[in-house]
Design a protein around this motif. Structure first.
Motif, mmCIF file in Angstrom:
data_model
loop_
_atom_site.group_PDB
_atom_site.id
_atom_site.type_symbol
_atom_site.label_atom_id
_atom_site.label_comp_id
_atom_site.label_asym_id
_atom_site.label_seq_id
_atom_site.Cartn_x
_atom_site.Cartn_y
_atom_site.Cartn_z
ATOM 1 N N ALA A 27 -10.776 54.510 -12.115
ATOM 2 C CA ALA A 27 -9.793 53.816 -12.953
ATOM 3 C C ALA A 27 -10.049 54.086 -14.431
ATOM 4 N N ALA A 28 -11.321 54.130 -14.820
ATOM 5 C CA ALA A 28 -11.664 54.440 -16.213
ATOM 6 C C ALA A 28 -11.198 55.844 -16.584
ATOM 7 N N LEU A 29 -11.370 56.785 -15.666
ATOM 8 C CA LEU A 29 -10.964 58.167 -15.912
ATOM 9 C C LEU A 29 -9.454 58.306 -16.085
ATOM 10 N N THR A 30 -8.696 57.516 -15.330
ATOM 11 C CA THR A 30 -7.239 57.712 -15.271
ATOM 12 C C THR A 30 -6.438 56.684 -16.067
ATOM 13 N N HIS A 31 -7.097 55.762 -16.745
ATOM 14 C CA HIS A 31 -6.371 54.623 -17.323
ATOM 15 C C HIS A 31 -5.365 55.018 -18.413
ATOM 16 N N ASP A 32 -5.566 56.151 -19.063
ATOM 17 C CA ASP A 32 -4.675 56.563 -20.152
ATOM 18 C C ASP A 32 -3.881 57.824 -19.826
ATOM 19 N N LEU A 33 -3.712 58.144 -18.556
ATOM 20 C CA LEU A 33 -2.999 59.369 -18.202
ATOM 21 C C LEU A 33 -1.597 59.401 -18.798
ATOM 22 N N GLY A 34 -0.980 58.228 -18.950
ATOM 23 C CA GLY A 34 0.376 58.179 -19.486
ATOM 24 C C GLY A 34 0.492 58.722 -20.898
ATOM 25 N N LYS A 35 -0.602 58.679 -21.646
ATOM 26 C CA LYS A 35 -0.544 59.181 -23.025
ATOM 27 C C LYS A 35 -0.370 60.695 -23.075
ATOM 28 N N GLY A 36 -0.642 61.354 -21.970
ATOM 29 C CA GLY A 36 -0.460 62.799 -21.927
ATOM 30 C C GLY A 36 0.988 63.223 -21.783
ATOM 31 N N VAL A 37 1.866 62.282 -21.416
ATOM 32 C CA VAL A 37 3.284 62.623 -21.245
ATOM 33 C C VAL A 37 4.173 61.842 -22.202
ATOM 34 N N THR A 38 3.570 61.064 -23.088
ATOM 35 C CA THR A 38 4.357 60.338 -24.080
ATOM 36 C C THR A 38 5.037 61.323 -25.022
ATOM 37 N N PRO A 39 6.323 61.151 -25.306
ATOM 38 C CA PRO A 39 6.998 62.055 -26.257
ATOM 39 C C PRO A 39 6.262 62.095 -27.600
ATOM 40 N N ARG A 40 6.220 63.256 -28.195
ATOM 41 C CA ARG A 40 5.456 63.444 -29.435
ATOM 42 C C ARG A 40 5.902 62.505 -30.550
ATOM 43 N N GLU A 41 7.200 62.181 -30.574
ATOM 44 C CA GLU A 41 7.663 61.308 -31.649
ATOM 45 C C GLU A 41 7.093 59.900 -31.520
ATOM 46 N N GLN A 42 6.508 59.570 -30.351
ATOM 47 C CA GLN A 42 5.883 58.255 -30.171
ATOM 48 C C GLN A 42 4.391 58.271 -30.487
ATOM 49 N N TRP A 43 3.831 59.459 -30.714
ATOM 50 C CA TRP A 43 2.417 59.515 -31.095
ATOM 51 C C TRP A 43 2.254 58.886 -32.475
ATOM 52 N N PRO A 44 1.160 58.164 -32.787
ATOM 53 C CA PRO A 44 0.004 57.913 -31.937
ATOM 54 C C PRO A 44 0.046 56.563 -31.208
ATOM 55 N N PHE A 45 1.235 55.947 -31.091
ATOM 56 C CA PHE A 45 1.293 54.591 -30.541
ATOM 57 C C PHE A 45 1.584 54.564 -29.036
ATOM 58 N N HIS A 46 2.222 55.599 -28.504
ATOM 59 C CA HIS A 46 2.368 55.775 -27.058
ATOM 60 C C HIS A 46 3.016 54.578 -26.361
ATOM 61 N N ASP A 47 4.139 54.128 -26.884
ATOM 62 C CA ASP A 47 4.850 53.026 -26.247
ATOM 63 C C ASP A 47 5.238 53.390 -24.811
ATOM 64 N N GLY A 48 4.952 52.486 -23.885
ATOM 65 C CA GLY A 48 5.326 52.699 -22.487
ATOM 66 C C GLY A 48 4.407 53.608 -21.708
ATOM 67 N N HIS A 49 3.253 53.957 -22.293
ATOM 68 C CA HIS A 49 2.381 54.878 -21.559
ATOM 69 C C HIS A 49 1.799 54.244 -20.300
ATOM 70 N N GLU A 50 1.701 52.905 -20.280
ATOM 71 C CA GLU A 50 1.146 52.252 -19.090
ATOM 72 C C GLU A 50 2.037 52.505 -17.876
ATOM 73 N N GLN A 51 3.340 52.272 -18.038
ATOM 74 C CA GLN A 51 4.262 52.490 -16.926
ATOM 75 C C GLN A 51 4.285 53.958 -16.503
ATOM 76 N N ALA A 52 4.287 54.859 -17.496
ATOM 77 C CA ALA A 52 4.315 56.292 -17.185
ATOM 78 C C ALA A 52 3.056 56.727 -16.445
ATOM 79 N N GLY A 53 1.950 56.054 -16.722
ATOM 80 C CA GLY A 53 0.692 56.445 -16.104
ATOM 81 C C GLY A 53 0.600 56.145 -14.625
#
Length: 410
Positions: free
Chosen positions: A249-275
């Motif tokens: 779980a620690a390894l995968t907890h932020d996987l959603g940040k890898g698919v967050t649209p660039r315009e949302q960086w660095p805040f990554h809104d919605g990355h939890e659901q995407a993950g």
């Protein structure tokens, strides 16, 4: 017939580490002779026997010749004329190619003892490139032996194996087996960093590989880089004594940040659901056990809520506990909180800080779990009425335990 202790038992003995399992090589014997001495044959691909008393594994000395792709693409030859040196030559690393005879003398034809002193992970021979599992094994040993480095020539062979497509022949079950063992080592980040260095991480876990170079909010993440953060989190999970599900779980907890649209960086809104979908995809592809998958899905989806729990009111806390199925599975809540704590502490300067959200959520659970659900059920006739009354009672209990005046300020 001569018998030698070999492999990890010899290596760990020389390192002064505890020896749990011992493996043996038998030179100059046939399968028929082994059975005659009471050994029980168990090997499918090559002659391996169990000792009649200790039940330790004894393998006949053998050689291997590459005959196909992947880690199963070998022709094995075992016969009395195969020498100990020939058997040791087929092993992956020099530190695993040391034998010890019945008189306590070491046989070390490939310099394993010197490499132990030099703290070096080095391949035995060019045949290293024939087995892609060795990429994973070296990475796992890097996670275990944290003061060892990988020889440059060995790293070069690992990169060559990735370029040649050998790593593509690895079956999911074996990949997971090695990754799981590496996750349970002292510093799991070293495994993933080495896999990334040789190019294998992009092949085996592209969802993790793409996190490197992705920025996060520098105010909450001084380390900024998401991949660097994840490596810190997985090491923190290990330092906290987390189980395999917690570390996955620690390894995968932020996987959603890898698919967050660039315009949302660095805040990554919605990355939890995407993950969540990414964790499910990784778990399906690698045949990850259900307990690891289920906890990882909960952590990736709700770790943000856990971080904000120190500012949450009683209703929000009970809602989160219900979503986590905490009242039916309290042990999983503990694992969830441990993974979230590793996330919280996986930042520079936060390593020893207690996580306020986890502490508050744990206190809320203790209060809510004390509510007598059976008594409430006896007072209502429909399932919906029971659920509503139970939820209200738990909110009241949490308010009483935490203090209504502290809600949002604790």
């Amino acid at each position: 017939m001569k018998i030698y202790m070999v492999g990890g038992a010899v290596r760990d003995e020389l390192l002064g580490r505890p020896v749990s399992d011992r493996d043996w090589v038998v030179v100059g014997a046939t399968p028929e002779e082994m059975v005659k001495h009471g050994f029980l044959p168990v090997g499918k691909d090559f002659p391996v026997f169990l000792h009649p008393v200790t039940h330790e594994e004894y393998a006949l000395a053998r050689t291997e010749r590459k005959s196909g792709r992947g880690y199963k693409g070998f022709t094995v030859y075992a016969a009395p004329e195969v020498t100990l040196e020939e058997d040791l030559a087929r092993r992956d690393l020099t530190i695993n190619a040391i034998a010890k005879d019945e008189n306590g003398q070491y046989i070390d034809p490939y310099g394993g003892r010197l490499d132990l002193k030099r703290r070096l992970l080095r391949h035995v021979s060019p045949a290293f490139v024939e087995d892609p599992v060795r990429i994973l094994r070296v990475a796992r040993f890097a996670a275990r032996f944290t003061d060892f480095t990988v020889a440059e020539e060995t790293l070069a062979l690992m990169r060559e194996m990735v370029r040649n497509g050998e790593v593509d022949a690895l079956v999911p079950e074996r990949v997971w087996q090695e990754l799981a063992r590496g996750l349970m080592e002292a510093k799991p980040s070293r495994m993933f960093e080495l896999l990334r260095d040789c190019g294998a991480l992009a092949k085996l876990l592209p969802e993790v590989d793409r996190l490197f170079g992705v920025p996060q909010n520098p105010k909450s993440h001084p380390e900024v880089d998401t991949g660097v953060h994840v490596m810190r989190v997985v090491d923190r999970a290990a330092a906290l004594g987390g189980t395999l599900p917690v570390r996955f779980a620690a390894l995968t907890h932020d996987l959603g940040k890898g698919v967050t649209p660039r315009e949302q960086w660095p805040f990554h809104d919605g990355h939890e659901q995407a993950g969540v979908a990414l964790v499910q995809a990784v778990s399906t592809r690698l045949r990850v056990p259900h307990d690891c998958r289920d906890l990882a899905c909960l952590v990736v989806r709700w770790h943000g809520e856990a971080h904000r729990a120190d500012q949450a009111d009683a209703e929000t806390l009970v809602t989160l506990l219900t979503r986590l199925d905490a009242f039916r599975q309290p042990a999983r809540l503990h694992a969830f909180l441990l993974a979230c704590t590793a996330d919280y502490q996986g930042r520079p300067g936060y390593e020893e800080r207690p996580m306020p959200g986890a502490q508050r959520l744990a206190r809320a659970f203790e209060a809510a779990a004390a509510v007598d659900a059976g008594a409430i059920a006896r007072q209502h006739h429909s399932g919906e009425a029971i659920r509503a009354a139970l939820f209200a009672a738990r909110v009241t209990a949490v308010n009483a335990a935490l203090g209504a005046s502290q809600i949002g300020h604790d």
